[in-house]
Enzyme design. Structure first.
Site, PDB file in Angstrom:
ATOM      1  N   TYR A   1       0.857  -1.204   0.000  1.00 35.50           N
ATOM      2  CA  TYR A   1       0.000   0.000   0.000  1.00 35.50           C
ATOM      3  C   TYR A   1       0.886   1.244   0.000  1.00 35.50           C
ATOM      4  O   TYR A   1       0.662   2.186  -0.775  1.00 35.50           O
ATOM      5  CB  TYR A   1      -0.907  -0.017   1.232  1.00 35.50           C
ATOM      6  CG  TYR A   1      -1.643   1.285   1.479  1.00 35.50           C
ATOM      7  CD1 TYR A   1      -2.642   1.734   0.612  1.00 35.50           C
ATOM      8  CD2 TYR A   1      -1.348   2.078   2.602  1.00 35.50           C
ATOM      9  CE1 TYR A   1      -3.318   2.919   0.843  1.00 35.50           C
ATOM     10  CE2 TYR A   1      -2.031   3.268   2.834  1.00 35.50           C
ATOM     11  CZ  TYR A   1      -3.007   3.686   1.957  1.00 35.50           C
ATOM     12  OH  TYR A   1      -3.676   4.876   2.190  1.00 35.50           O
TER      13      TYR A   1
HETATM   14  N1  LIG Z   1      -8.783   6.953   6.277  1.00 39.44           N
HETATM   15  C1  LIG Z   1      -7.496   7.038   6.565  1.00 39.44           C
HETATM   16  O1  LIG Z   1      -7.086   6.878   7.723  1.00 39.44           O
HETATM   17  C2  LIG Z   1      -6.493   7.354   5.483  1.00 39.44           C
HETATM   18  C3  LIG Z   1      -5.150   7.505   5.880  1.00 39.44           C
HETATM   19  C4  LIG Z   1      -4.198   7.791   4.887  1.00 39.44           C
HETATM   20  C5  LIG Z   1      -4.593   7.936   3.583  1.00 39.44           C
HETATM   21  N2  LIG Z   1      -5.899   7.782   3.234  1.00 39.44           N
HETATM   22  C6  LIG Z   1      -6.263   7.950   1.831  1.00 39.44           C
HETATM   23  O2  LIG Z   1      -7.350   8.861   1.754  1.00 39.44           O
HETATM   24  C7  LIG Z   1      -8.194   8.511   0.665  1.00 39.44           C
HETATM   25  C8  LIG Z   1      -9.611   8.323   1.127  1.00 39.44           C
HETATM   26  O3  LIG Z   1      -9.610   7.284   2.102  1.00 39.44           O
HETATM   27  P1  LIG Z   1     -10.934   6.797   2.832  1.00 39.44           P
HETATM   28  O4  LIG Z   1     -10.559   6.460   4.217  1.00 39.44           O
HETATM   29  O5  LIG Z   1     -12.029   7.746   2.574  1.00 39.44           O
HETATM   30  O6  LIG Z   1     -11.169   5.438   2.048  1.00 39.44           O
HETATM   31  P2  LIG Z   1     -12.517   4.811   1.454  1.00 39.44           P
HETATM   32  O7  LIG Z   1     -12.165   3.422   1.040  1.00 39.44           O
HETATM   33  O8  LIG Z   1     -13.641   5.001   2.412  1.00 39.44           O
HETATM   34  O9  LIG Z   1     -12.784   5.721   0.184  1.00 39.44           O
HETATM   35  C9  LIG Z   1     -12.232   5.457  -1.077  1.00 39.44           C
HETATM   36  C10 LIG Z   1     -13.371   5.441  -2.097  1.00 39.44           C
HETATM   37  O10 LIG Z   1     -12.782   5.205  -3.373  1.00 39.44           O
HETATM   38  C11 LIG Z   1     -13.602   4.318  -4.092  1.00 39.44           C
HETATM   39  N3  LIG Z   1     -12.788   3.592  -5.049  1.00 39.44           N
HETATM   40  C12 LIG Z   1     -11.848   2.646  -4.783  1.00 39.44           C
HETATM   41  N4  LIG Z   1     -11.313   2.186  -5.935  1.00 39.44           N
HETATM   42  C13 LIG Z   1     -11.929   2.872  -6.945  1.00 39.44           C
HETATM   43  C14 LIG Z   1     -11.810   2.845  -8.355  1.00 39.44           C
HETATM   44  N5  LIG Z   1     -10.947   2.016  -8.972  1.00 39.44           N
HETATM   45  N6  LIG Z   1     -12.590   3.682  -9.082  1.00 39.44           N
HETATM   46  C15 LIG Z   1     -13.471   4.527  -8.470  1.00 39.44           C
HETATM   47  N7  LIG Z   1     -13.622   4.584  -7.137  1.00 39.44           N
HETATM   48  C16 LIG Z   1     -12.864   3.762  -6.384  1.00 39.44           C
HETATM   49  C17 LIG Z   1     -14.200   3.389  -3.039  1.00 39.44           C
HETATM   50  O11 LIG Z   1     -15.425   2.792  -3.464  1.00 39.44           O
HETATM   51  C18 LIG Z   1     -14.388   4.323  -1.841  1.00 39.44           C
HETATM   52  O12 LIG Z   1     -15.696   4.836  -1.794  1.00 39.44           O
HETATM   53  C19 LIG Z   1      -7.565   7.279   0.030  1.00 39.44           C
HETATM   54  O13 LIG Z   1      -6.735   7.683  -1.032  1.00 39.44           O
HETATM   55  C20 LIG Z   1      -6.744   6.695   1.160  1.00 39.44           C
HETATM   56  O14 LIG Z   1      -5.681   5.907   0.666  1.00 39.44           O
HETATM   57  C21 LIG Z   1      -6.861   7.496   4.157  1.00 39.44           C
END
Ligand SMILES: NC(=O)c1ccc[n+]([C@@H]2O[C@H](COP(=O)([O-])OP(=O)(O)OC[C@H]3O[C@@H](n4cnc5c(N)ncnc54)[C@H](O)[C@@H]3O)[C@@H](O)[C@H]2O)c1
Length: 326
Positions: A158
């Protein structure tokens, strides 16, 4: 926010994306949301997040996979008036990258290229803000993590995919002049959170009297960052782009790490139950401690995290009880 803004937001049904979309709509900014509503975790939760958004004027959802460049390009083609891109769609989750690394190549690496290929052709584009992660600091031990630290020792695939996305953005800034900001989020938590994340799983286990698995005893610590603070960070940088040709990276963290053992205690208190803790060794993919230095984002936007951890957990548990019907 400027009344001429129009935002293309990927990951709109996700935890952070739905909150960012709502905040933009509340400020009168139209949002074109993209999400494929995949089943990595319960799509019912994604649809529930979208429900409130879809009722708001100014919101449109396009259901598609960002890892399919032609589909994304033809959808974005109809929105030439987009001024800002907020790219949050990702295959998130650290440990799942040991099971299905190709999902991370598809969405986080190919998807980053596909989003930037669209962005660079948008005639009114001013700024791309995209999600990176504290995971890029990998096996670094020097705390707090600073944006200037080397990030050459990833602890998970990741992290590799997120670092690759950062480097992709750096090349697109250099080659095409695209102004970009990569936000390295640190363990985001709160209402409408992700069921695959530890705090959510702990809440489930405690509420149902099951044991909670704790890695590395009292040593494991995270810079837990409340969702409203994260939304504030995104909105704060969105209309402050760097100059053309620059892709900057900014930490978004609480600057106040807590042990995971402390988190479990707070959850147990809020749920009114005892936590049964099973101590096991830490898997290699999980970082031991995270802590964000936040001077850089503060200098750019004045942003500071504001939510005290116990209050943030209380708000999460109140939502968790209502959503899970407990
Ligand atoms: N939540 C955390 O603690 C955290 C920490 C560090 C980084 N991030 C990053 O922040 C961003 C948002 O994270 P989150 O916690 O809201 O995650 P999440 O999984 O809730 O949201 C990601 C969304 O992207 C959509 N998605 C995934 N693959 C896809 C694709 N191929 N095409 C279209 N849509 C797609 C999913 O359906 C989901 O709704 C991500 O990039 C994640 O890596 C999150």
């Amino acid at each position: 926010m400027s009344n001429k803004m129009k935002v293309l937001l990927t990951g709109a049904a996700g935890f952070i994306g739905a909150h960012v979309a709502q905040a933009l709509l509340n400020r009168g900014v139209p949002v074109v949301g993209i999400d494929n509503l995949n089943a990595y975790y319960d799509p019912g939760l994604k649809r529930a997040r979208l429900k409130a958004l879809c009722d708001a004027p100014g919101f449109e959802l396009i259901e598609l996979d960002i890892g399919v460049p032609d589909a994304l390009a033809s959808a974005v083609c109809a929105h030439q008036d987009v001024t800002h891109v907020v790219h949050l769609a990702a295959q998130a989750g650290v440990r799942h990258s040991m099971i299905d690394p190709y999902a991370y190549v598809h969405t986080n690496m190919q998807g980053q290229v596909a989003v930037l290929e669209c962005a660079r052709r948008l005639p009114k584009l001013q700024h791309v803000v995209y999600a990176s992660s504290s995971s890029v600091y990998g096996r670094n031990r020097s705390l707090p993590f600073r944006e200037s630290d080397p990030v050459d020792v990833p602890g998970s695939f990741y992290a590799v995919s997120k670092r690759a996305a950062e480097l992709t953005s750096e090349s697109y800034a250099h080659l095409f002049g695209l102004p970009q900001t990569g936000l390295r989020f640190f363990t985001v938590y709160g209402p409408w959170g992700r069921p695959d994340m530890a705090y959510y799983g702990f809440a489930h286990a405690i509420a149902s009297g099951e044991p909670v698995t704790l890695y590395a005893g009292s040593e494991l610590a995270r810079d837990f960052t409340y969702i409203d603070d994260v939304v504030g960070a995104v909105l704060g940088v969105l209309d402050r782009p760097p100059e053309a040709g620059v892709a900057r990276l900014l930490n978004v963290g609480n600057d106040s790490p807590c042990t995971v053992r402390h988190l479990i205690g707070l959850l147990a208190r809020e749920l009114g139950r005892d936590a049964l803790i099973t101590d096991v060794p830490r898997p290699g993919s999980d970082m031991l401690r995270t802590w964000a230095a936040v001077e850089d984002i503060r200098a750019i936007s004045g942003w500071m995290p504001a939510m005290p951890f116990d209050e943030g957990i209380a708000r999460f548990v109140a939502w968790f009880r209502a959503y899970e019907g407990l």
